[in-house]
Design a protein around this motif. Structure first.
Motif, PDB file in Angstrom:
ATOM      1  N   SER A 190      21.717  17.301  33.452  1.00  0.00           N
ATOM      2  CA  SER A 190      21.094  18.550  33.881  1.00  0.00           C
ATOM      3  C   SER A 190      19.583  18.432  33.785  1.00  0.00           C
ATOM      4  N   TYR A 191      18.922  18.842  34.843  1.00  0.00           N
ATOM      5  CA  TYR A 191      17.461  18.827  34.913  1.00  0.00           C
ATOM      6  C   TYR A 191      16.990  20.254  35.144  1.00  0.00           C
ATOM      7  N   GLY A 192      16.086  20.704  34.298  1.00  0.00           N
ATOM      8  CA  GLY A 192      15.587  22.066  34.396  1.00  0.00           C
ATOM      9  C   GLY A 192      16.504  23.021  33.668  1.00  0.00           C
ATOM     10  N   PRO A 193      16.329  24.324  33.901  1.00  0.00           N
ATOM     11  CA  PRO A 193      17.167  25.314  33.214  1.00  0.00           C
ATOM     12  C   PRO A 193      18.617  25.201  33.686  1.00  0.00           C
ATOM     13  N   GLU A 194      19.525  25.747  32.911  1.00  0.00           N
ATOM     14  CA  GLU A 194      20.929  25.730  33.306  1.00  0.00           C
ATOM     15  C   GLU A 194      21.078  26.473  34.629  1.00  0.00           C
ATOM     16  N   ARG A 195      21.865  25.887  35.537  1.00  0.00           N
ATOM     17  CA  ARG A 195      22.063  26.516  36.838  1.00  0.00           C
ATOM     18  C   ARG A 195      22.741  27.862  36.676  1.00  0.00           C
ATOM     19  N   GLU A 196      22.303  28.839  37.473  1.00  0.00           N
ATOM     20  CA  GLU A 196      22.918  30.165  37.467  1.00  0.00           C
ATOM     21  C   GLU A 196      24.264  30.080  38.167  1.00  0.00           C
ATOM     22  N   GLN A 197      25.188  30.893  37.743  1.00  0.00           N
ATOM     23  CA  GLN A 197      26.528  30.884  38.334  1.00  0.00           C
ATOM     24  C   GLN A 197      26.754  32.069  39.260  1.00  0.00           C
ATOM     25  N   SER A 198      25.692  32.808  39.589  1.00  0.00           N
ATOM     26  CA  SER A 198      25.870  33.985  40.444  1.00  0.00           C
ATOM     27  C   SER A 198      26.098  33.559  41.891  1.00  0.00           C
ATOM     28  N   ALA A 199      26.756  34.430  42.621  1.00  0.00           N
ATOM     29  CA  ALA A 199      27.057  34.150  44.021  1.00  0.00           C
ATOM     30  C   ALA A 199      25.793  34.161  44.874  1.00  0.00           C
ATOM     31  N   ALA A 200      24.716  34.762  44.381  1.00  0.00           N
ATOM     32  CA  ALA A 200      23.482  34.860  45.151  1.00  0.00           C
ATOM     33  C   ALA A 200      22.615  33.606  45.048  1.00  0.00           C
ATOM     34  N   SER A 201      22.970  32.686  44.187  1.00  0.00           N
ATOM     35  CA  SER A 201      22.176  31.468  44.033  1.00  0.00           C
ATOM     36  C   SER A 201      22.342  30.575  45.255  1.00  0.00           C
ATOM     37  N   ARG A 202      21.246  30.035  45.737  1.00  0.00           N
ATOM     38  CA  ARG A 202      21.302  29.102  46.876  1.00  0.00           C
ATOM     39  C   ARG A 202      21.449  27.695  46.306  1.00  0.00           C
ATOM     40  N   ILE A 203      22.565  27.057  46.632  1.00  0.00           N
ATOM     41  CA  ILE A 203      22.918  25.757  46.076  1.00  0.00           C
ATOM     42  C   ILE A 203      23.019  24.734  47.203  1.00  0.00           C
ATOM     43  N   ILE A 204      22.475  23.558  46.978  1.00  0.00           N
ATOM     44  CA  ILE A 204      22.580  22.431  47.908  1.00  0.00           C
ATOM     45  C   ILE A 204      23.329  21.326  47.183  1.00  0.00           C
ATOM     46  N   THR A 205      24.378  20.800  47.800  1.00  0.00           N
ATOM     47  CA  THR A 205      25.144  19.713  47.202  1.00  0.00           C
ATOM     48  C   THR A 205      25.012  18.472  48.064  1.00  0.00           C
ATOM     49  N   VAL A 206      24.615  17.376  47.443  1.00  0.00           N
ATOM     50  CA  VAL A 206      24.518  16.080  48.128  1.00  0.00           C
ATOM     51  C   VAL A 206      25.645  15.203  47.588  1.00  0.00           C
ATOM     52  N   PRO A 207      26.626  14.861  48.423  1.00  0.00           N
ATOM     53  CA  PRO A 207      27.710  14.001  47.949  1.00  0.00           C
ATOM     54  C   PRO A 207      27.192  12.626  47.530  1.00  0.00           C
ATOM     55  N   GLY A 208      27.823  12.059  46.521  1.00  0.00           N
ATOM     56  CA  GLY A 208      27.436  10.726  46.054  1.00  0.00           C
ATOM     57  C   GLY A 208      27.531   9.686  47.154  1.00  0.00           C
ATOM     58  N   ALA A 209      28.528   9.809  48.023  1.00  0.00           N
ATOM     59  CA  ALA A 209      28.685   8.851  49.124  1.00  0.00           C
ATOM     60  C   ALA A 209      27.469   8.877  50.054  1.00  0.00           C
ATOM     61  N   ALA A 210      26.947  10.075  50.329  1.00  0.00           N
ATOM     62  CA  ALA A 210      25.759  10.192  51.186  1.00  0.00           C
ATOM     63  C   ALA A 210      24.543   9.580  50.490  1.00  0.00           C
TER      64      ALA A 210
END
Length: 178
Positions: free
Chosen positions: A123-143
């Motif tokens: 984890s880098y930075g503060p703990e990620r928020e778990q709210s539905a309003a958070s904008r999340i980007i996921t980069v797959p390991g394969a990519a």
């Protein structure tokens, strides 16, 4: 590797618009986060430059915020004090193995990143928020592995994006039906 080639590789593997990424990278370069061309001399990106370019793609919070986003995400620290830039630069240079990376999950506001690996979570930075309003980007390991392999010149035949494969399959099916 020059910036335009790196942009093409990142955009292809992350299914991003290359023009958008080029504009983000240009803003980051104008702010001193990436090297700039001087006349006809186009500098190669170092592993740190490639890492910052990847951060441009992942942390897109608008053209006006490109340089700030790169700086903010690059400076995120884990519990041991290592920055996110250190990790991604290590992945780019080969000093850190990308083999066990399952995904990179970035929360854009507030800036936070979790890297999921075979060994757990970083984890880098503060703990990620778990709210539905958070904008999340996921980069797959394969990519991530595919991007890094091409940066290193190891991808002889990069896989085409899934959409183009589906279009070819569809076109073949229509040809056979006619």
């Amino acid at each position: 590797m020059v910036r335009s080639n790196a942009i093409e590789i990142i955009a292809r593997h992350l299914s991003l618009n290359a023009g958008r990424l080029a504009a983000l990278a240009q803003r980051a370069a104008e702010a001193g986060e990436l090297p700039r061309a001087c006349g006809r001399a186009v500098p190669d990106l170092s592993p740190a430059g490639l890492a910052k370019l990847l951060l441009c793609a992942i942390a897109d919070r608008g053209l006006g915020n490109a340089a700030t986003s790169v700086r903010e995400f690059a400076a995120l620290r884990n519990e041991g004090g290592t920055t996110l830039l250190d990790l991604i630069e290590g992945l780019m240079s080969g000093a850190v193995s990308v083999a066990g990376v399952h995904s990179l999950i970035a929360q854009l506001d507030p800036a936070a990143v979790t890297v999921v690996t075979d060994g757990g979570r970083l984890s880098y930075g503060p703990e990620r928020e778990q709210s539905a309003a958070s904008r999340i980007i996921t980069v797959p390991g394969a990519a991530l592995r595919a991007i890094i392999a091409e940066f290193r010149g190891n991808a002889l035949h990069p896989a085409p994006p899934l959409a183009s494969v589906a279009a070819r399959i569809s076109a073949t099916a229509h040809t056979k039906a006619a």
